[in-house]
Scaffold this motif. Structure first.
Motif: not given
Length: 852
Positions: A586-593, A616-623, A630-636
């Motif tokens: 998967l792309s990093n965007r899909k991994k983040a989701l 932790v896995k989300l924060k390890a992905l490139p910014s 539109a909504i940053n999932p890591v911060k939420c």
């Protein structure tokens, strides 16, 4: 030379046994006798020939004159003719034979029975030492023994465990004999032994006497009656007395001879006949067994037409068997899994595949489909008449009225098809794949055919659809499924079989077409959970094909990826589905989701360790992976974690969400209507809840309604369903009774209309809303039932349960109305909060729990 005379042949066999110095003969003894014959006569009769002579091996022909001539010489005669002449001239002279008595009969029978038991134990699909006693079978046989009946039958389709259950019961009788508790004689053999008797032209009664060491001249019945004071019974037990083993005329003759034996001894209270057979054999031949003479002990389960008294395993037996195989973590087997493994054959197949690591605690639905496929491969696709079986199944499936949900086929409608594939039809009946049910009356013929379970039925329907669609998984196939299964529950199972076929046939690229399948949310949840398990298990399979490796090396298509998203699907099964998607490149965007969705499942289960791992896995992905959100999932997620863990509220997240709803982005694709955007915007709404300011949440939702979408609340759209419930919760917390009541009436109407379309999470949220209405309107009379329903569907959603229980406990009026109910809720709330480490004073700052 004298021709072959069966009566003298039996005497010669006894003479051979006596000459060898044996009291009886076992298969192993045939080798010893063969060597002894060579020493005494200098002529050879092979061990295999002797096994045929004494009924231990199949024999199509009578023994040769040479064989019986050598046997006669071995016994001290000049040959076969001399032996026959000696019997005619001096019939009473021989002293080779012992007088029959109960003890010698017991010894002879025990050797045969032990041999049969050993053979059947070795044939067990699961090591016999790890099999279990079937209480229902033992109770049936014990009741039969303790009554006046002469015969009974154990009937069930193939694979129900009749033979193993019978072996356990026989061993118990033999152990009682050894302990001196009774003096039973048990003669046990399988139907293959009867085949030898039939083909040798012998009468079964004479063959049985010879097998036990006696001749037709011995008055065995008188001897047994005289010995009855020893207190034992004589058990004649025949396993697998089934018509498919023989030609029709052979079976009828054997059946007649067996019934003659029963008629001969039915006046003797010590004689007991036990036969096992397949249900189909009994149904076809029950009119021949003279059931009206009250000699037969018949006790079938349910409908007499089913001819079944050895049922599938119940949940307790599955757990007991699993525990005996592996004494590890088997007590946690769910009822659903136990029911899926109720068929002993499925259990055997799974054991063979997982004998080194046997565990039923976490079986996927795909595993069950694979076990059914193994059954069909072994019992239908392999062996004789396999092509005929497949054509017959195809013909039956084509004759079903699928659109109306009628999956039975009238026998008269397919009689020509059955005649064409007669042998295949009877084999499918005998293995328990099909069953024929006759409910005819004097005025109406009503005989029909159906599959014995829905796994077989749905597999056959899927194969039929694929066959008629040139075995291609495409839009045409999905359209057929939509049209044919529009109003019945078989749509998803049939679709799952088609998906599994397409996956193994390398048609992976067509999975995007699943978006065209018309499914309710519960049906879609079943399908995506199935596919997630399929991805996980097939990716872990050894020896993958190149096409399969290539499939997982690709990124998942946007259509299929979005198809898998929705908070309404949240459950433990959905967690495995999301993990299955991670098998792709998967792309990093899909991994983040995906990690965001996994984090949301962890929140609802209040699994803080798993939530932390996801963050932790989300924060390890490139910014840059989050630039298009539109909504940053890591911060939420980080804010929710801090709040639940320590009670800390991260104000910067609240400020960011406030800026979003006051100044939403005007450019870009931040508001594209996708399932992944649905999840992110719902995450933002859930994050705002921790601030305990319902007006802020309502403003945020209003912005989404203006800029994203404002769909009508529907049980078919997860986003609209959940966002509407969040609004209703805000109305409750803000005391806006009118809006809350209007929202509830809308959800109530949806639930009444189609409760089956609500996923477990949707039901949990709906019942939570119903309880809030009960509390707000002081409608306490319904709150107990609604709370019980809520707890049942909430399952592993621990956070939802804590919040709801806390809401109930915070209502002090309930103490006086339902004190015991209130006390129980308070106990459950405190217990769950303590186990989870939940900071209840932070989650419910206004809580004032009444002390008892």
């Amino acid at each position: 030379m004298t021709s072959f005379l069966p009566q003298y042949y039996e005497l010669l066999k006894r003479a051979v046994i006596a000459t060898s110095g044996l009291s009886n003969i076992t298969p192993h003894d045939c080798r010893i006798i063969a060597a002894d014959i060579i020493r005494h006569t200098k002529q050879s009769v092979s061990e295999t020939t002797l096994k045929r002579v004494f009924g231990f091996a199949y024999s199509k022909f009578k023994p040769s004159i040479f064989t019986i001539d050598v046997m006669a010489k071995y016994c001290g005669f000049k040959g076969w003719e001399d032996f026959c002449h000696s019997q005619e001239v001096k019939p009473n002279k021989t002293t080779l034979y012992t007088t029959p008595d109960w003890d010698s009969l017991n010894l002879n029978a025990q050797k045969i029975t032990n041999f049969t038991l050993q053979v059947l134990r070795n044939k067990s699909g699961i090591p016999y030492s790890q099999t279990i006693t079937r209480r229902i079978v033992s109770d049936h046989l014990d009741d039969f023994v303790n009554n006046h009946y002469s015969a009974t039958v154990l009937a069930a389709p193939a694979g129900h465990g009749k033979t193993i259950a019978l072996c356990h019961w026989i061993e118990e009788r033999l152990l009682n004999n050894g302990a001196g508790n009774n003096q039973d004689v048990v003669l046990f053999f399988s139907t293959s032994a009867l085949m030898n008797a039939f083909l040798s032209g012998q009468d079964i009664n004479h063959w049985l006497l010879a097998l036990l060491g006696y001749t037709a001249n011995d008055d065995v019945a008188a001897m047994l009656n005289q010995q009855r004071e020893k207190g034992g019974n004589f058990y004649l037990i025949i396993d697998a007395f089934d018509e498919h083993v023989y030609k029709p005329e052979q079976y009828k003759l054997l059946q007649a001879q067996l019934l003659d034996i029963l008629a001969l001894y039915q006046g003797s209270s010590w004689f007991k006949l036990i036969v096992t057979m397949r249900s189909f054999t009994w149904i076809n031949n029950r009119h021949e067994f003279n059931l009206n003479d009250e000699n037969w002990f018949i006790r079938f389960i349910g409908d007499e037409n089913s001819a079944l008294n050895v049922p599938l395993f119940d949940t307790g037996e599955v757990r007991q068997l699993a525990s005996k195989i592996n004494q590890g973590n088997t007590n946690n087997i769910s009822t659903d899994i136990a029911l899926q493994f109720s068929h002993p054959l499925y259990f055997q197949f799974y054991y063979k595949q997982n004998s080194q690591n046997f565990c039923l605690n976490n079986i996927s639905q795909v595993c069950m489909y694979e076990l059914v496929s193994t059954f069909i491969l072994n019992k239908i696709y392999m062996g004789q008449s396999s092509a005929e079986k497949m054509l017959l199944i195809q013909g039956l499936a084509d004759e079903m009225d699928i659109a109306s949900g009628n999956f039975t086929v009238p026998r008269a409608k397919v009689n020509g098809l059955i005649k064409l594939y007669y042998q295949a039809y009877h084999e499918l009946l005998s293995i328990g794949y099909l069953r024929e049910i006759n409910k005819s009356t004097g005025l109406h013929y009503n005989s029909f055919i159906e599959f014995t379970n829905q796994y077989f039925q749905n597999h056959a329907l899927a194969k039929s659809l694929l066959y008629n669609n040139n075995s291609i998984f495409d839009e045409s196939l999905i359209a057929q499924i939509n049209n044919l299964f529009e109003t019945n529950a078989q749509k998803v199972p049939v679709l799952q079989w088609c998906v599994l076929y397409a996956f193994k046939a390398g048609q992976h690229c067509n999975f995007d077409l699943l978006t065209h399948a018309k499914l309710s949310l519960t049906e879609k949840a079943d399908l995506i959970n199935f596919m997630g398990d399929m991805f996980s298990e097939q990716c872990a399979t050894q020896g993958q094909s190149e096409s399969l490796r290539s499939f997982f090396r690709q990124d998942c298509s946007p259509e299929l990826f979005n198809y898998f998203f929705g908070l309404e699907f949240i459950s433990l099964k959905y967690k495995r589905t999301l993990q299955g998607l991670l098998k792709f490149n998967l792309s990093n965007r899909k991994k983040a989701l995906i990690h965001t969705a996994l984090a949301l499942t962890a929140i609802l289960r209040f699994d803080m360790n798993e939530l932390e791992e996801c963050i932790v896995k989300l924060k390890a992905l490139p910014s840059e992976s989050f630039n298009r959100f539109a909504i940053n999932p890591v911060k939420c997620l980080d804010a929710i974690y801090s709040f639940l863990k320590t009670g800390e509220i991260k104000r910067d997240v609240g400020q960011e969400l406030t800026r979003f709803y006051f100044n939403p982005p005007k450019e870009g694709n931040y508001f594209t209507n996708t399932a992944s955007h649905d999840m992110l915007f719902l995450l933002g709404a859930y994050t705002l809840i921790i601030f305990q300011k319902p007006l802020k949440t309502l403003r945020y939702i209003s912005t989404l309604e203006k800029n994203y979408k404002n769909p009508k609340v529907s049980a078919q759209h997860g986003y609209s369903f959940i966002i509407g419930l969040i609004k209703a919760d805000c109305y409750y917390r803000h005391g806006r009774t009118v809006e809350l009541s209007e929202s509830y009436q809308l959800y109530k109407a949806l639930y009444r209309q189609s409760p089956e379309t609500f996923t477990d999470y949707m039901k949990t949220a709906f019942y939570a809303l119903r309880i809030k209405i009960n509390l707000l309107e002081k409608d306490y009379i319904h709150i107990i039932d609604n709370t019980r329903a809520f707890m049942d569907v909430a399952g592993q959603h621990n956070l939802s349960k804590c919040i709801m229980l806390g809401t109930i406990v915070n209502n002090t009026e309930l103490v006086n109305v339902y004190p015991e109910f209130y006390k129980q809720c308070r106990y459950e709330f405190c217990k769950l909060s303590r186990e989870l480490g939940l900071l209840k004073e932070v989650i419910f700052p206004e809580m004032t729990i009444v002390q008892h």
